[in-house]
Design an enzyme around this catalytic site. Structure first.
Site, PDB file in Angstrom:
ATOM      1  CE  LYS A 220      10.321 -18.562  77.643  1.00 10.78           C
ATOM      2  NZ  LYS A 220       9.779 -17.537  78.062  1.00 10.78           N
TER       3      LYS A 220
ATOM      4  CB  SER B  45      10.153 -14.816  80.258  1.00  6.00           C
ATOM      5  OG  SER B  45      11.125 -15.450  79.956  1.00  6.00           O
TER       6      SER B  45
END
EC number: 3.4.21.89
Length: 374
Positions: free
Chosen positions: A141, A44
């Site tokens: 993230k 990701s």
């Protein structure tokens, strides 16, 4: 006068036990107060962070959280190693408290946090992680927006407070590449591009790829490449399968590429809950994450301590996180905001990186060793 008795020497087993105990206590304190090691399990954040990057996360940057679930086997997370046995007991749960740090979470920081989930999410990922807050699954993230910011995505470009955010160097998006000839797969390796599919039509070759902006620029210079364009879902596309938070298509038709604007909750900020969109965005925050003991939604209203409310003031800060691999990241576009008490620490540097597909000589990604995370 009697001679002092000589101290009894420790046996080898006792010495071994004391050494192990000291090591466990020291490692636990370092892990809690200063640094903790993590491994990147998914793509990701590619190409900024790669699968099997081993990195250290600083707890001192934002301040270490004191344990909220103190009854836990040392150096474990959710389960005892190699078993399905829980490594903790929730018989004692302590309130959230964070020691002072020397900085705050900033826009652009790469942050490790406990995945909060989304109570309203209407699919197989629905609900929220039922583990105690400090034991919920770790995600990594990039922080796009901090508390009080207004975040939006327009044609895949992120805007913070109406200003375009600088894209990370390793950010990837999906593109379609048109070519006059079949492309050798070695070309993708040369430019560090992932092929997602291919086809032909009217004598042209089409390739679905996942690539960084710099890779796209390099590919555009090849004489057999006639066009490359991003796979952007239009803002008014009502057929898109990429539905997003807050899952209210009757109010907003947002998708992965065109999202918001949303205002990120900030401690002390008050919102009007008679506004339908505010109600949809913030009701899960109020009832699940904002430290309210008796909050619920019924009859289209939020109730606190049994009383309906028309406005609400937040008790803590929240953040908006996105993966640099924009089309292969489950992030705030799909499950909402990250509460401040879910923040674990700042990712600071990579100490090891292993390529699972590499051969004996290039199994280790040597260039990534001890590199700072940007």
């Amino acid at each position: 006068m009697a001679k002092d008795k000589e101290k009894k020497k420790k046996g080898p087993i006792r010495e071994w036990f004391d050494s192990v105990l000291f090591a466990v206590v020291a490692a636990t304190l370092i892990r809690w107060l200063f640094l903790e090691a993590y491994t990147i399990p998914t793509g990701s954040m590619e190409k900024s962070l790669l699968v099997n990057d081993f990195l250290f996360v600083s707890k001192v940057h934002y301040g270490s959280r004191t344990p909220m679930t103190p009854l836990q086997v040392p150096l474990t997370h959710q389960k005892i190693w190699f078993t399905e046995v829980p490594s903790y007991s929730d018989a004692i749960e302590l309130p959230y408290f964070r020691l002072p740090g020397f900085t705050d979470v900033k826009n652009g920081d790469v942050v490790v946090f406990n995945y909060p989930g989304c109570p309203e999410r209407p699919d197989q990922f629905g609900g929220f992680d039922k583990y105690p807050v400090d034991l919920r699954t770790n995600y990594i993230k990039r922080c796009i927006g901090i508390a009080g910011d207004q975040v939006s995505v327009k044609d895949a470009q992120v805007y913070v407070n109406d200003k375009a955010m600088e894209n990370p160097e390793g950010m990837q998006k999906w593109y379609t590449l048109e070519s006059t000839t079949s492309i050798n797969p070695n070309l993708w390796n040369k430019y560090d591009v992932s092929e997602r599919g291919q086809g032909t039509q009217d004598g042209k070759y089409y390739y679905a790829i996942n690539a960084t902006e710099s890779a796209v620029n390099n590919l555009q210079g090849l004489d057999f490449v006639t066009n490359i364009y991003p796979d952007i879902i239009a803002a008014d596309d009502s057929l898109t399968p990429y539905k997003t938070f807050p899952y209210r298509p009757d109010l907003v038709n947002w998708n992965r590429d065109n999202f918001g604007p949303v205002t990120i909750p900030k401690k002390g900020m008050t919102v009007d809950l008679t506004n339908e969109l505010n109600f949809a965005l913030y009701k899960g925050v109020i009832t699940t994450f904002d430290h309210n003991d008796n909050a619920e939604v019924k009859d289209g209203k939020v109730y606190l301590d049994g009383q309906p409310i028309t406005e609400y003031t937040f008790n803590q800060d929240y953040y908006f996180m996105m993966g640099d691999n924009r089309y292969e990241s489950d992030d705030s576009r799909f499950w909402g905001f990250v509460p401040e008490d879910h923040i674990v620490g700042k990712a600071v540097f990579i100490w090891m990186s292993i390529d699972a597909d590499g051969n004996l000589l290039n199994k280790i990604r040597w260039k990534r060793l001890f590199s700072l995370i940007k």
